[in-house]
Design a protein around this motif. Sequence first.
Motif, PDB file in Angstrom:
ATOM      1  N   ASP A  48       0.806  -1.217   0.000  1.00  0.00           N
ATOM      2  CA  ASP A  48       0.000   0.000   0.000  1.00  0.00           C
ATOM      3  C   ASP A  48       0.846   1.277   0.000  1.00  0.00           C
ATOM      4  O   ASP A  48       0.303   2.366  -0.144  1.00  0.00           O
ATOM      5  CB  ASP A  48      -0.932   0.026   1.219  1.00  0.00           C
ATOM      6  CG  ASP A  48      -1.980  -1.071   1.156  1.00  0.00           C
ATOM      7  OD1 ASP A  48      -2.277  -1.558   0.046  1.00  0.00           O
ATOM      8  OD2 ASP A  48      -2.499  -1.442   2.222  1.00  0.00           O
ATOM      9  N   VAL A  49       2.141   1.146   0.177  1.00  0.00           N
ATOM     10  CA  VAL A  49       3.042   2.304   0.213  1.00  0.00           C
ATOM     11  C   VAL A  49       3.686   2.434  -1.165  1.00  0.00           C
ATOM     12  O   VAL A  49       4.241   1.464  -1.691  1.00  0.00           O
ATOM     13  CB  VAL A  49       4.129   2.128   1.300  1.00  0.00           C
ATOM     14  CG1 VAL A  49       5.067   3.316   1.325  1.00  0.00           C
ATOM     15  CG2 VAL A  49       3.493   1.902   2.666  1.00  0.00           C
ATOM     16  N   GLU A  50       3.623   3.631  -1.751  1.00  0.00           N
ATOM     17  CA  GLU A  50       4.244   3.869  -3.056  1.00  0.00           C
ATOM     18  C   GLU A  50       5.732   3.540  -2.999  1.00  0.00           C
ATOM     19  O   GLU A  50       6.393   3.780  -1.983  1.00  0.00           O
ATOM     20  CB  GLU A  50       4.062   5.332  -3.468  1.00  0.00           C
ATOM     21  CG  GLU A  50       2.623   5.741  -3.692  1.00  0.00           C
ATOM     22  CD  GLU A  50       1.997   5.072  -4.895  1.00  0.00           C
ATOM     23  OE1 GLU A  50       2.713   4.785  -5.876  1.00  0.00           O
ATOM     24  OE2 GLU A  50       0.782   4.835  -4.858  1.00  0.00           O
ATOM     25  N   LEU A  51       6.265   2.993  -4.093  1.00  0.00           N
ATOM     26  CA  LEU A  51       7.675   2.593  -4.125  1.00  0.00           C
ATOM     27  C   LEU A  51       8.611   3.723  -3.720  1.00  0.00           C
ATOM     28  O   LEU A  51       9.542   3.513  -2.958  1.00  0.00           O
ATOM     29  CB  LEU A  51       8.055   2.094  -5.526  1.00  0.00           C
ATOM     30  CG  LEU A  51       7.641   0.678  -5.868  1.00  0.00           C
ATOM     31  CD1 LEU A  51       7.972   0.370  -7.321  1.00  0.00           C
ATOM     32  CD2 LEU A  51       8.317  -0.323  -4.965  1.00  0.00           C
ATOM     33  N   GLU A  52       8.362   4.924  -4.226  1.00  0.00           N
ATOM     34  CA  GLU A  52       9.269   6.032  -3.919  1.00  0.00           C
ATOM     35  C   GLU A  52       9.149   6.489  -2.467  1.00  0.00           C
ATOM     36  O   GLU A  52      10.050   7.139  -1.941  1.00  0.00           O
ATOM     37  CB  GLU A  52       9.062   7.221  -4.871  1.00  0.00           C
ATOM     38  CG  GLU A  52       7.690   7.847  -4.810  1.00  0.00           C
ATOM     39  CD  GLU A  52       6.673   7.210  -5.755  1.00  0.00           C
ATOM     40  OE1 GLU A  52       5.551   7.730  -5.807  1.00  0.00           O
ATOM     41  OE2 GLU A  52       6.987   6.212  -6.429  1.00  0.00           O
ATOM     42  N   ASP A  53       8.050   6.152  -1.791  1.00  0.00           N
ATOM     43  CA  ASP A  53       7.847   6.535  -0.393  1.00  0.00           C
ATOM     44  C   ASP A  53       8.351   5.482   0.593  1.00  0.00           C
ATOM     45  O   ASP A  53       8.454   5.746   1.789  1.00  0.00           O
ATOM     46  CB  ASP A  53       6.362   6.791  -0.116  1.00  0.00           C
ATOM     47  CG  ASP A  53       5.815   7.952  -0.916  1.00  0.00           C
ATOM     48  OD1 ASP A  53       6.603   8.854  -1.280  1.00  0.00           O
ATOM     49  OD2 ASP A  53       4.591   7.967  -1.173  1.00  0.00           O
ATOM     50  N   ARG A  54       8.633   4.298   0.103  1.00  0.00           N
ATOM     51  CA  ARG A  54       9.015   3.200   0.999  1.00  0.00           C
ATOM     52  C   ARG A  54      10.260   3.468   1.833  1.00  0.00           C
ATOM     53  O   ARG A  54      10.257   3.204   3.034  1.00  0.00           O
ATOM     54  CB  ARG A  54       9.169   1.896   0.220  1.00  0.00           C
ATOM     55  CG  ARG A  54       7.840   1.320  -0.178  1.00  0.00           C
ATOM     56  CD  ARG A  54       7.993   0.015  -0.889  1.00  0.00           C
ATOM     57  NE  ARG A  54       6.694  -0.421  -1.386  1.00  0.00           N
ATOM     58  CZ  ARG A  54       6.501  -1.533  -2.047  1.00  0.00           C
ATOM     59  NH1 ARG A  54       7.512  -2.344  -2.305  1.00  0.00           N
ATOM     60  NH2 ARG A  54       5.298  -1.849  -2.467  1.00  0.00           N
ATOM     61  N   PRO A  55      11.347   3.984   1.254  1.00  0.00           N
ATOM     62  CA  PRO A  55      12.538   4.209   2.095  1.00  0.00           C
ATOM     63  C   PRO A  55      12.252   5.124   3.288  1.00  0.00           C
ATOM     64  O   PRO A  55      12.649   4.806   4.416  1.00  0.00           O
ATOM     65  CB  PRO A  55      13.555   4.821   1.133  1.00  0.00           C
ATOM     66  CG  PRO A  55      13.161   4.277  -0.202  1.00  0.00           C
ATOM     67  CD  PRO A  55      11.651   4.232  -0.165  1.00  0.00           C
ATOM     68  N   ALA A  56      11.552   6.226   3.072  1.00  0.00           N
ATOM     69  CA  ALA A  56      11.258   7.151   4.177  1.00  0.00           C
ATOM     70  C   ALA A  56      10.307   6.497   5.175  1.00  0.00           C
ATOM     71  O   ALA A  56      10.474   6.635   6.395  1.00  0.00           O
ATOM     72  CB  ALA A  56      10.661   8.442   3.638  1.00  0.00           C
ATOM     73  N   HIS A  57       9.314   5.782   4.676  1.00  0.00           N
ATOM     74  CA  HIS A  57       8.353   5.090   5.534  1.00  0.00           C
ATOM     75  C   HIS A  57       9.073   4.070   6.414  1.00  0.00           C
ATOM     76  O   HIS A  57       8.862   4.013   7.630  1.00  0.00           O
ATOM     77  CB  HIS A  57       7.306   4.401   4.646  1.00  0.00           C
ATOM     78  CG  HIS A  57       6.311   3.589   5.385  1.00  0.00           C
ATOM     79  ND1 HIS A  57       5.186   4.146   5.951  1.00  0.00           N
ATOM     80  CD2 HIS A  57       6.258   2.269   5.654  1.00  0.00           C
ATOM     81  CE1 HIS A  57       4.486   3.188   6.543  1.00  0.00           C
ATOM     82  NE2 HIS A  57       5.122   2.042   6.379  1.00  0.00           N
ATOM     83  N   LEU A  58       9.943   3.280   5.806  1.00  0.00           N
ATOM     84  CA  LEU A  58      10.683   2.261   6.549  1.00  0.00           C
ATOM     85  C   LEU A  58      11.665   2.878   7.532  1.00  0.00           C
ATOM     86  O   LEU A  58      11.833   2.370   8.640  1.00  0.00           O
ATOM     87  CB  LEU A  58      11.415   1.334   5.574  1.00  0.00           C
ATOM     88  CG  LEU A  58      10.496   0.400   4.795  1.00  0.00           C
ATOM     89  CD1 LEU A  58      11.215  -0.146   3.576  1.00  0.00           C
ATOM     90  CD2 LEU A  58       9.992  -0.717   5.686  1.00  0.00           C
ATOM     91  N   LYS A  59      12.301   3.955   7.138  1.00  0.00           N
ATOM     92  CA  LYS A  59      13.249   4.614   8.032  1.00  0.00           C
ATOM     93  C   LYS A  59      12.532   5.101   9.294  1.00  0.00           C
ATOM     94  O   LYS A  59      13.019   4.904  10.410  1.00  0.00           O
ATOM     95  CB  LYS A  59      13.942   5.774   7.333  1.00  0.00           C
ATOM     96  CG  LYS A  59      15.062   6.351   8.127  1.00  0.00           C
ATOM     97  CD  LYS A  59      15.856   7.331   7.294  1.00  0.00           C
ATOM     98  CE  LYS A  59      17.266   7.316   7.801  1.00  0.00           C
ATOM     99  NZ  LYS A  59      18.236   7.681   6.828  1.00  0.00           N
ATOM    100  N   ARG A  60      11.343   5.704   9.117  1.00  0.00           N
ATOM    101  CA  ARG A  60      10.572   6.153  10.288  1.00  0.00           C
ATOM    102  C   ARG A  60      10.203   4.965  11.173  1.00  0.00           C
ATOM    103  O   ARG A  60      10.341   5.021  12.399  1.00  0.00           O
ATOM    104  CB  ARG A  60       9.305   6.893   9.850  1.00  0.00           C
ATOM    105  CG  ARG A  60       9.523   8.314   9.427  1.00  0.00           C
ATOM    106  CD  ARG A  60       8.213   9.071   9.252  1.00  0.00           C
ATOM    107  NE  ARG A  60       7.281   8.426   8.337  1.00  0.00           N
ATOM    108  CZ  ARG A  60       7.286   8.583   7.013  1.00  0.00           C
ATOM    109  NH1 ARG A  60       8.176   9.365   6.444  1.00  0.00           N
ATOM    110  NH2 ARG A  60       6.395   7.974   6.269  1.00  0.00           N
ATOM    111  N   PHE A  61       9.752   3.883  10.551  1.00  0.00           N
ATOM    112  CA  PHE A  61       9.372   2.703  11.323  1.00  0.00           C
ATOM    113  C   PHE A  61      10.570   2.130  12.072  1.00  0.00           C
ATOM    114  O   PHE A  61      10.507   1.868  13.274  1.00  0.00           O
ATOM    115  CB  PHE A  61       8.763   1.622  10.425  1.00  0.00           C
ATOM    116  CG  PHE A  61       8.532   0.333  11.153  1.00  0.00           C
ATOM    117  CD1 PHE A  61       7.457   0.180  12.001  1.00  0.00           C
ATOM    118  CD2 PHE A  61       9.434  -0.716  11.031  1.00  0.00           C
ATOM    119  CE1 PHE A  61       7.261  -1.002  12.709  1.00  0.00           C
ATOM    120  CE2 PHE A  61       9.246  -1.902  11.731  1.00  0.00           C
ATOM    121  CZ  PHE A  61       8.159  -2.043  12.562  1.00  0.00           C
TER     122      PHE A  61
END
Length: 84
Positions: A48-61
Amino acid sequence: MVVRLLVVVTMLLPVSAWADEISEGEEIFERRCASCHSLSRTKKFLDDVELEDRPAHLKRFLRSHPNRLDDADEKLVIKVLSQP
């Protein structure tokens, strides 16, 4: 002939390094994360997370996760989980 060989080798080196990082990232995930998170379910969650948003999303997590990875391991795990 030698020039062609050098061009091919030069083109393959980044691919090889990238594959090595993915492999190392998967090993880190298996060693540090798999006791609680399966790789396939984690990747499915990220659908559900856009590919380009995944690194930032994962870093926050990962930064908020109680079992913190060091920066180098975090980078490799993010690279693995950011794959489509």
